[in-house]
Scaffold this motif. Structure first.
Motif: not given
Length: 700
Positions: A397-401, A411-417, A681-682, A686-687
């Motif tokens: 877990k949480f090893e591979d980005p 999951a990834e999170v884009a910077l919306t603003a 979210l690596n 994050c979780a």
């Protein structure tokens, strides 16, 4: 240790086959063609004197040599030289470098990648193209002109070499009679009829190699390989051939283009990196194209493979209007190459498998290597993992980005603003909490004091970017221990930012009462003081923060409220106590002390989830958003970044999150522009904190 000369064996019988990227002359000294197992390869002469490679490796001239000018050429009139090759031009920087390959006459994609560079605040002197400015697409002349006007660095590709010398074909190295060979004839004839003498002269004077020194790591940027401009070096190309070039090149790694597929791997500790091309998709079934950003850090070299979307439909329409091969026009739209003639079996099998943007950290280093034909070199494939196939490695877990241990896209999170910019003022604190999120204490100075001038630089960047940032948050450590802190508050208020301060409201704040009130009364504005009060009972709070901490915090809260400042409280979810039970307990406490805080308002009373480093935390995959009924836009890193100053670092850095100041995997740039990419979210935090805990540090 000096590298051996071309004809001399290394000590201990190690046989070296030196390779170099840059022949003595271009233009009239046309590279000879020769047959090879992979097709027609073009070589340049190499005759390195003893010790020359060692001097190249360390960025200095060998005895009897001198550095070339900006494009890496030597001036023969300056004296005699013991090298027949050019000394490569060198870019030395500790800032991010953007590298892309193969514009291929695709004007829309070329403009898009240069626009990305501007958005990321990467100037032309830190941008390198690996060649083949002209190839398959419909705008050879306009693309050349855009590249020239941009003033970026460009390495000569085989297409430039062919057009510059008036050759009859592109010199791509395709097998004669293959589909690729037949298809290339059409676009080459098209480009050959449009490119004029001035542009060919520009091509003829491009360097065949440019070196980049990033934080002491030296990389040679070439088109195909060091010896052969048109050799195809894929991820699965036999490592021994690449290792021979790496070992002899006098660098820590090679950045190559030509093959069209992005990848990063280590071979016996050396780096081989291909940023991909922007002129065609990566045969992954999507119209996206690829480039990379290389950033030096204290831990090594951070390499981000970035996908780029652009107006591919318009570029394809131009190709059809020009009568160019339909297969390549389709490729721009469908993301699949019309032929896989040149691809090894593994790359063929990965056709149509979408690549996922990713980032890796490595520390390549040159060393003498015995080239043992009886042993396969050790290879570590960093990106993509098994050509983008999820779950291929069975990682923890949480090893591979890019992938969870279950093989799902992370999951990834884009910077919306960028709404909130957090500033960690330093990790020194007047107390040591038992379970501090970032281990602040009177002794922990891993994050140094952030300085007023550093903050001013970031506020100026917000203005330049016209970012919608309206809140500056300060956290620590204890912010009031930073000698520049009041001046930083004053600067932010004077620029009309809303200011949020996270404090324990103890002695460091109380000794500056008069000065703090003076700033607020003089400037006005919005100053929000959030006081850490882990529990509404003295016993639980002091258990976490030390005997007497509860009473001191309550006294500080009451002083803030009496002084007319807006106050809020940050508590913690402790044990099995529900949110409703906690808010009821705080309500009784606030009423007892006459504190004007609404316990039902989640902004006035923030209850953070408890973080347990021993808990088995689920990973967050892309599928979790729908399963949880959440949007990635609700997560803190969609609207905020934090700036930190690491102890011993000359410059601050931007990190993704207030909770991860030490993890360099979450250090995403030196500027706000460079840190505007998505965050994977690596990390367990994050979780625990953001997704499942539903928490955010922001005052919004």
């Amino acid at each position: 240790m000096a590298r051996p000369a071309a004809s001399a064996p290394a000590s201990g019988g190690e046989a070296f086959s030196p390779a170099c990227a840059i022949p003595a002359h271009r233009g009239s000294d046309r590279r000879e063609r020769r047959s090879s197992a992979s097709g027609k390869n073009r070589r340049g002469p190499c005759n390195l004197g003893r010790g020359a490679l060692e001097h190249l490796r360390h960025g200095r001239s060998s005895p009897g040599t001198r550095r070339g000018d900006v494009d890496g050429r030597l001036d023969p009139s300056a004296g005699s030289f013991d090298l027949i090759m050019r000394i490569p031009a060198t870019i030395a920087t500790d800032q991010p470098v953007l590298i892309f390959g193969g514009p291929y006459g695709n004007l829309e994609a070329t403009r898009a990648v240069l626009d990305d560079a501007r958005r990321l605040d990467i100037p032309p002197e830190r941008i390198v193209c690996t060649g083949d400015v002209v190839a398959y697409c419909a705008d050879p002349v306009a693309t050349i002109d855009v590249i020239r006007e941009s003033a970026i660095h460009v390495v000569m590709g085989n297409c430039e070499e062919s057009l510059a010398s008036g050759a009859g074909d592109c010199g791509c190295g395709f097998e004669p009679g293959s589909s690729c060979d037949r298809l290339s004839a059409a676009w080459y004839a098209f480009a050959d009829g449009l490119v004029d003498a001035d542009r060919r002269a520009w091509m003829a004077n491009l360097p065949r190699r440019i070196d980049i020194v990033l934080g002491g790591i030296r990389l040679a940027v070439v088109h195909g390989g060091l010896n052969d401009i048109n050799v195809f070096n894929f991820a699965t190309t036999p490592a021994a051939a690449k290792l021979a070039e790496l070992s002899a090149a006098g660098v820590d790694g090679i950045v190559g283009g030509h093959c069209g597929l992005p990848f990063t791997q280590s071979i016996e500790g050396f780096l081989w990196h291909n940023p991909g091309v922007v002129g065609l998709p990566a045969n992954d079934g999507t119209p996206r194209v690829w480039y990379s950003i290389l950033t030096p850090s204290a831990s090594g070299l951070r390499i981000a493979h970035r996908a780029l979307e652009y107006g591919h439909a318009g570029a394809a329409a131009k190709m059809r209007a020009a009568g160019l091969p339909e297969g390549y026009a389709d490729a721009l739209e469908q993301g699949l190459w019309p032929s896989c003639d040149v691809l090894p079996a593994a790359e063929c099998a990965a056709r149509g498998v979408p690549l996922e943007a990713g980032e890796i950290l490595c520390r390549p280093q040159w060393r003498a290597v015995a080239l043992d034909p009886a042993r396969d070199p050790r290879v570590e494939h960093h990106w993509p993992d098994s050509h983008g196939r999820p779950g291929a490695r069975g990682t923890a877990k949480f090893e591979d980005p890019a992938w969870t241990a279950a093989g799902e896209p992370r999951a990834e999170v884009a910077l919306t603003a960028l709404r909130t910019l957090w500033v960690n003022t330093g990790t020194l604190c007047n107390i040591e909490c038992r379970n501090c999120y970032i281990e602040s204490s009177p002794r922990n100075d891993r994050l140094a004091y952030f300085r007023l001038d550093d903050l001013r630089d970031y506020l100026d960047e917000i203005d330049r970017l016209r970012a919608p940032t309206d809140e500056i948050g300060f956290t620590g450590g204890e912010p009031f221990m930073n000698p520049d802190f009041l001046a930083m508050i004053e600067l932010c208020l004077s620029r009309s930012f809303r200011v949020l301060v996270l404090t324990n409201a103890m002695r460091p704040m109380r000794r500056l009462e008069k000065e703090l009130l003076s700033v607020v009364r003089r400037l006005g504005g919005i100053l929000l003081m959030r006081v850490s009060l882990d529990h509404y009972t003295r016993e639980r709070h002091d258990e976490e923060r030390g005997l007497g901490a509860f009473d001191a915090a309550i006294d500080g809260l009451k002083w803030l409220a009496r002084s007319g400042l807006t106050v809020s409280v940050a508590g913690r979810s402790i044990g099995t106590e529900s949110d409703a039970e906690a808010r009821l307990g705080y309500a009784r406490l606030f009423a007892k002390h006459g504190l004007p805080i609404d316990p039902a308002d989640p902004a006035a009373l923030v209850i953070f989830p408890e973080m347990d480093g021993t808990r088995d935390v689920p990973e967050i995959s892309e599928g979790c958003w729908s399963r949880l009924g959440m949007s990635p836009d609700s997560v803190m890193c969609a609207s905020s970044r934090m700036v930190v100053k690491r102890r011993g670092s000359e410059r601050p850095a931007v990190v993704a999150c207030t909770l991860l100041p030490y993890d360099e995997a979450f250090e995403i740039g030196g500027t706000l522009a460079a840190a505007s990419g998505p965050v994977r979210l690596n990390h367990p935090n994050c979780a625990q904190f953001c997704v499942l805990g539903g928490a955010s540090c922001s005052g919004h």
